[in-house]
Design an enzyme around this catalytic site. Structure first.
Site, PDB file in Angstrom:
ATOM      1  N   SER A 195       0.836  -1.194   0.000  1.00  0.00           N
ATOM      2  CA  SER A 195       0.000   0.000   0.000  1.00  0.00           C
ATOM      3  C   SER A 195       0.869   1.242   0.000  1.00  0.00           C
ATOM      4  CB  SER A 195      -0.903   0.009   1.242  1.00  0.00           C
ATOM      5  OG  SER A 195      -1.564   1.250   1.396  1.00  0.00           O
TER       6      SER A 195
ATOM      7  N   TYR B 170      -0.914   0.095  10.402  1.00  0.00           N
ATOM      8  CA  TYR B 170      -1.115  -0.480   9.068  1.00  0.00           C
ATOM      9  C   TYR B 170       0.005  -0.042   8.128  1.00  0.00           C
ATOM     10  CZ  TYR B 170      -3.392  -1.103   4.488  1.00  0.00           C
ATOM     11  OH  TYR B 170      -3.690  -1.443   3.188  1.00  0.00           O
TER      12      TYR B 170
ATOM     13  N   LYS C  22       2.742  -2.405   6.240  1.00  0.00           N
ATOM     14  CA  LYS C  22       2.896  -2.458   4.790  1.00  0.00           C
ATOM     15  C   LYS C  22       4.315  -2.082   4.367  1.00  0.00           C
ATOM     16  CE  LYS C  22      -1.207  -3.765   3.424  1.00  0.00           C
ATOM     17  NZ  LYS C  22      -1.392  -5.076   2.749  1.00  0.00           N
TER      18      LYS C  22
END
Length: 252
Positions: A127, A140, A144
């Site tokens: 991402s 998050y 990633k």
């Protein structure tokens, strides 16, 4: 004909980006297996579903032990709620990292022998949150970023038998995107910040995944392919005044 008889596993492939990836491989002619804790909300034609919690190492081992062969593993499982760092304890953030980084590692290790025999490949679904600050999804973003680095290390350790690459995905129009961006008006406004003028569709990510796993990308390993419609317009361009009156400026 390249995909006839090839087996592809897409983790978390029952909806959203994962479903788009599964459909793209099925359309190309592969035998596709998706795995997640819950059944697909919408039937996926030509795709087999196998229930599994990707955070359970025993369940993951059982999943891959049941497969006769494996040519491609797409580590798509992941996600996060909006949560500022100080509004949750470390345990909640750790669970986000577990799902987005440790689960792909667990799946890759369980799939390694099958992939090595098939001279296959791994596609990590990364991402843009892992390449820039991610307020509200910091754990998050950190996971990633770690996933992309993990892929590069795996590409070195597992060469020449298994190729490992990452798709760095930007904003995507999924079934739940309206919840994240504030409805259709919000999605329209957000799409206007993308150079290509729209959010990605799950099929855009799916087609990129098929390419990375295909023979056409046979010399790509340890690579990161950006699927973000051109990225994000730098904020300073809108804040700067030098060009508004036709003056010349230079970024230093």
């Amino acid at each position: 004909m390249e995909w006839n008889g090839k087996v592809v596993v897409v983790t978390g492939g029952t909806r959203g980006v994962g479903a788009g990836i599964a459909r793209a491989f099925a359309k190309a002619g592969a035998e596709v297996v998706v795995c997640a804790r819950r059944d697909p909300e919408v039937p996926l034609d030509g795709v087999e579903f196998m229930p599994a919690d990707l955070r359970d190492p025993d369940a993951v081992q059982g999943l891959f032990a049941a497969l006769p062969r494996l040519d491609v593993l797409v580590n798509n499982v992941g996600g996060t709620p909006y949560r500022l760092l100080a509004q949750a304890d470390a345990e909640r953030h750790a669970r986000v990292i577990e799902l987005n980084l440790l689960a792909p590692l667990t799946a890759s290790l369980a799939a390694y022998d099958l992939l090595r025999r098939a001279k296959g490949s791994v596609v990590m679904i990364g991402s843009v949150s892992g390449t820039r600050p991610s307020p509200g999804s910091a754990a998050y973003g950190a996971a990633k970023a770690g996933l992309e680095n993990l892929a590069r290390s795996m590409a070195v350790e597992w060469a020449p038998d298994v190729r490992v690459n990452t798709l760095v995905v930007g904003m995507v129009r999924t079934e739940q995107a309206h919840l994240h961006y504030g409805g259709e008006d919000g999605m329209t406004a957000v799409a206007g910040t993308v150079p290509l003028g729209r959010l990605a569709e799950p099929s855009d990510v799916g087609e990129a995944a098929v390419f990375l796993a295909s023979d056409a990308a046979g010399y790509l390993s340890g690579a990161s392919l950006l699927v973000h419609g051109g990225g994000e317009r730098p904020a300073f361009l809108d804040a700067a005044t030098a060009n508004r009156d036709g003056e010349e400026s230079r970024e230093s």
